[in-house]
Design a protein around this motif. Structure first.
Motif, PDB file in Angstrom:
ATOM      1  N   PRO A 285       0.811  -1.217   0.000  1.00 48.79           N
ATOM      2  CA  PRO A 285       0.000   0.000   0.000  1.00 48.79           C
ATOM      3  C   PRO A 285       0.842   1.263   0.000  1.00 48.79           C
ATOM      4  N   TYR A 286       2.081   1.147   0.498  1.00 45.44           N
ATOM      5  CA  TYR A 286       2.997   2.277   0.530  1.00 45.44           C
ATOM      6  C   TYR A 286       4.331   1.835  -0.076  1.00 45.44           C
ATOM      7  N   PRO A 287       4.502   1.981  -1.380  1.00 46.18           N
ATOM      8  CA  PRO A 287       5.782   1.596  -1.993  1.00 46.18           C
ATOM      9  C   PRO A 287       6.974   2.333  -1.399  1.00 46.18           C
ATOM     10  N   GLU A 288       6.725   3.469  -0.753  1.00 47.18           N
ATOM     11  CA  GLU A 288       7.806   4.222  -0.122  1.00 47.18           C
ATOM     12  C   GLU A 288       8.529   3.388   0.948  1.00 47.18           C
ATOM     13  N   LEU A 289       7.843   2.395   1.500  1.00 51.83           N
ATOM     14  CA  LEU A 289       8.448   1.589   2.562  1.00 51.83           C
ATOM     15  C   LEU A 289       9.351   0.479   2.035  1.00 51.83           C
ATOM     16  N   VAL A 290       9.200   0.121   0.762  1.00 53.55           N
ATOM     17  CA  VAL A 290       9.943  -1.026   0.230  1.00 53.55           C
ATOM     18  C   VAL A 290      11.458  -0.861   0.352  1.00 53.55           C
ATOM     19  N   PRO A 291      12.033   0.315   0.032  1.00 51.99           N
ATOM     20  CA  PRO A 291      13.488   0.459   0.213  1.00 51.99           C
ATOM     21  C   PRO A 291      13.921   0.471   1.677  1.00 51.99           C
ATOM     22  N   LEU A 292      12.948   0.534   2.583  1.00 48.47           N
ATOM     23  CA  LEU A 292      13.261   0.657   4.010  1.00 48.47           C
ATOM     24  C   LEU A 292      13.039  -0.650   4.762  1.00 48.47           C
ATOM     25  N   LEU A 293      12.812  -1.746   4.059  1.00 45.49           N
ATOM     26  CA  LEU A 293      12.430  -2.994   4.719  1.00 45.49           C
ATOM     27  C   LEU A 293      13.452  -3.466   5.745  1.00 45.49           C
ATOM     28  N   SER A 294      14.709  -3.201   5.539  1.00 44.17           N
ATOM     29  CA  SER A 294      15.752  -3.663   6.461  1.00 44.17           C
ATOM     30  C   SER A 294      16.031  -2.673   7.583  1.00 44.17           C
ATOM     31  N   ARG A 295      15.421  -1.491   7.526  1.00 46.89           N
ATOM     32  CA  ARG A 295      15.638  -0.476   8.560  1.00 46.89           C
ATOM     33  C   ARG A 295      14.820  -0.804   9.806  1.00 46.89           C
ATOM     34  N   THR A 296      15.311  -0.462  10.976  1.00 48.31           N
ATOM     35  CA  THR A 296      14.501  -0.605  12.179  1.00 48.31           C
ATOM     36  C   THR A 296      13.456   0.508  12.205  1.00 48.31           C
ATOM     37  N   ALA A 297      12.286   0.178  12.718  1.00 53.13           N
ATOM     38  CA  ALA A 297      11.181   1.131  12.697  1.00 53.13           C
ATOM     39  C   ALA A 297      11.485   2.374  13.526  1.00 53.13           C
TER      40      ALA A 297
ATOM     41  N   LEU B 198       3.759   2.543   8.035  1.00 47.39           N
ATOM     42  CA  LEU B 198       4.026   1.176   8.462  1.00 47.39           C
ATOM     43  C   LEU B 198       2.879   0.648   9.319  1.00 47.39           C
ATOM     44  N   ALA B 199       2.395   1.466  10.233  1.00 43.67           N
ATOM     45  CA  ALA B 199       1.290   1.047  11.088  1.00 43.67           C
ATOM     46  C   ALA B 199       0.028   0.784  10.274  1.00 43.67           C
ATOM     47  N   LEU B 200      -0.259   1.669   9.316  1.00 42.48           N
ATOM     48  CA  LEU B 200      -1.462   1.508   8.494  1.00 42.48           C
ATOM     49  C   LEU B 200      -1.355   0.326   7.550  1.00 42.48           C
ATOM     50  N   SER B 201      -0.134  -0.052   7.162  1.00 41.03           N
ATOM     51  CA  SER B 201       0.034  -1.207   6.276  1.00 41.03           C
ATOM     52  C   SER B 201      -0.580  -2.454   6.888  1.00 41.03           C
ATOM     53  N   ARG B 202      -0.465  -2.576   8.202  1.00 38.92           N
ATOM     54  CA  ARG B 202      -1.021  -3.738   8.893  1.00 38.92           C
ATOM     55  C   ARG B 202      -2.522  -3.834   8.660  1.00 38.92           C
ATOM     56  N   ALA B 203      -3.208  -2.693   8.724  1.00 43.74           N
ATOM     57  CA  ALA B 203      -4.655  -2.692   8.508  1.00 43.74           C
ATOM     58  C   ALA B 203      -5.007  -2.899   7.040  1.00 43.74           C
TER      59      ALA B 203
ATOM     60  N   VAL C 270      -0.233  11.087   0.356  1.00 46.19           N
ATOM     61  CA  VAL C 270      -0.205   9.794   1.043  1.00 46.19           C
ATOM     62  C   VAL C 270      -1.468   9.621   1.868  1.00 46.19           C
ATOM     63  N   ALA C 271      -1.944  10.693   2.494  1.00 46.24           N
ATOM     64  CA  ALA C 271      -3.184  10.618   3.257  1.00 46.24           C
ATOM     65  C   ALA C 271      -4.361  10.259   2.357  1.00 46.24           C
ATOM     66  N   ALA C 272      -4.422  10.861   1.174  1.00 51.10           N
ATOM     67  CA  ALA C 272      -5.505  10.557   0.243  1.00 51.10           C
ATOM     68  C   ALA C 272      -5.482   9.086  -0.158  1.00 51.10           C
ATOM     69  N   ARG C 273      -4.287   8.563  -0.402  1.00 51.41           N
ATOM     70  CA  ARG C 273      -4.145   7.147  -0.747  1.00 51.41           C
ATOM     71  C   ARG C 273      -4.584   6.254   0.417  1.00 51.41           C
ATOM     72  N   THR C 274      -4.289   6.699   1.623  1.00 53.53           N
ATOM     73  CA  THR C 274      -4.670   5.942   2.819  1.00 53.53           C
ATOM     74  C   THR C 274      -6.181   5.835   2.935  1.00 53.53           C
TER      75      THR C 274
ATOM     76  N   SER D 231      -4.256   9.695   9.230  1.00 55.27           N
ATOM     77  CA  SER D 231      -3.316  10.480   8.427  1.00 55.27           C
ATOM     78  C   SER D 231      -2.330  11.282   9.258  1.00 55.27           C
ATOM     79  N   LEU D 232      -2.197  10.959  10.536  1.00 55.73           N
ATOM     80  CA  LEU D 232      -1.310  11.698  11.427  1.00 55.73           C
ATOM     81  C   LEU D 232       0.114  11.715  10.880  1.00 55.73           C
ATOM     82  N   GLY D 233       0.639  12.900  10.564  1.00 54.20           N
ATOM     83  CA  GLY D 233       2.011  13.050  10.091  1.00 54.20           C
ATOM     84  C   GLY D 233       2.223  12.734   8.626  1.00 54.20           C
ATOM     85  N   MET D 234       1.166  12.436   7.893  1.00 58.36           N
ATOM     86  CA  MET D 234       1.303  12.059   6.477  1.00 58.36           C
ATOM     87  C   MET D 234       1.217  13.272   5.562  1.00 58.36           C
TER      88      MET D 234
END
Length: 217
Positions: free
Chosen positions: A114-126, A137-142, A163-167, A156-159
């Protein structure tokens, strides 16, 4: 309209203070429902009561018409309830991929996330992510889970606006296409909700008004 989950005459106390005053809150399946209210209105407490992370001092939680008040938060999650709080919604010591794996099997491919922006960050700690990235990341779970009930406190807190519209499009699809009961806690009515979305305005722990979203524009 089938009611998936509901608060019935719900009261919640924090010490001497009562946060919910006999609240009745039906959340129908296949519909987006919005809880509007200022800070202190009780909207966050209502979500927590449905999720089982705060107990009721009176009243009950009904799930498909049966009393679910005594079910723990873990039991409700196993039965198909997904709760995304407004804060502390990710495990900061785990990687992005590990956080995703806790909610959905496997790690999503770039074209399925749902958020391709997270794909390059998969190995990063949250814990190293920005506020907006943590919210994604939190919304991806839902958005990736197949939940029967989805509760989100300020999606949309902090988005950024795009990105908020996509959410909100994704959350609407959970209800309209997936049949989930989606309940959002908001300070203001967001754009992009589907026709027929329901709105309940809370004030000081009680429901002040209810209607469809067109009445609150």
């Amino acid at each position: 309209m089938s009611i998936e989950i509901a608060l019935r005459a719900a009261r919640v106390r924090y010490g001497p203070l009562e946060a919910l005053h006999g609240l009745d809150l039906p959340v129908p399946a296949g519909t987006v429902t919005v809880l509007l209210g200022r800070n202190g209105s009780g909207r966050t407490t209502a979500l927590r009561a449905l999720a089982g992370t705060v107990g009721l001092s009176a009243g009950r939680v009904e799930w498909h018409g049966t009393d679910a008040t005594r079910l723990s938060a873990h039991e409700r999650a196993r039965r198909g309830l997904c709760f995304v709080p407004d804060r502390q919604a990710v495990y900061t010591g785990l990687t992005v991929a590990e956080n995703l794996a806790l909610g959905v099997p496997g790690v999503p491919a770039p074209d399925a996330a749902p958020y391709p922006e997270l794909v390059p960050l998969l190995s990063r700690t949250a814990g190293t992510l920005s506020g907006g990235e943590r919210r994604m990341l939190a919304l991806s779970r839902a958005l990736l889970a197949t939940a029967r009930v989805v509760l989100v406190d300020e999606p949309s807190l902090g988005m950024a606006p795009e990105v908020a519209a996509r959410t909100y499009r994704g959350l609407a699809a959970l209800a309209v296409e997936g049949g989930a009961a989606v309940l959002l806690a908001e300070q203001r009515l967001p754009d992009g909700l589907p026709d027929g979305s329901l709105v309940h305005e809370l004030r000081r722990g009680s429901r002040a008004s209810s209607g469809e979203q067109v009445e609150y524009r």
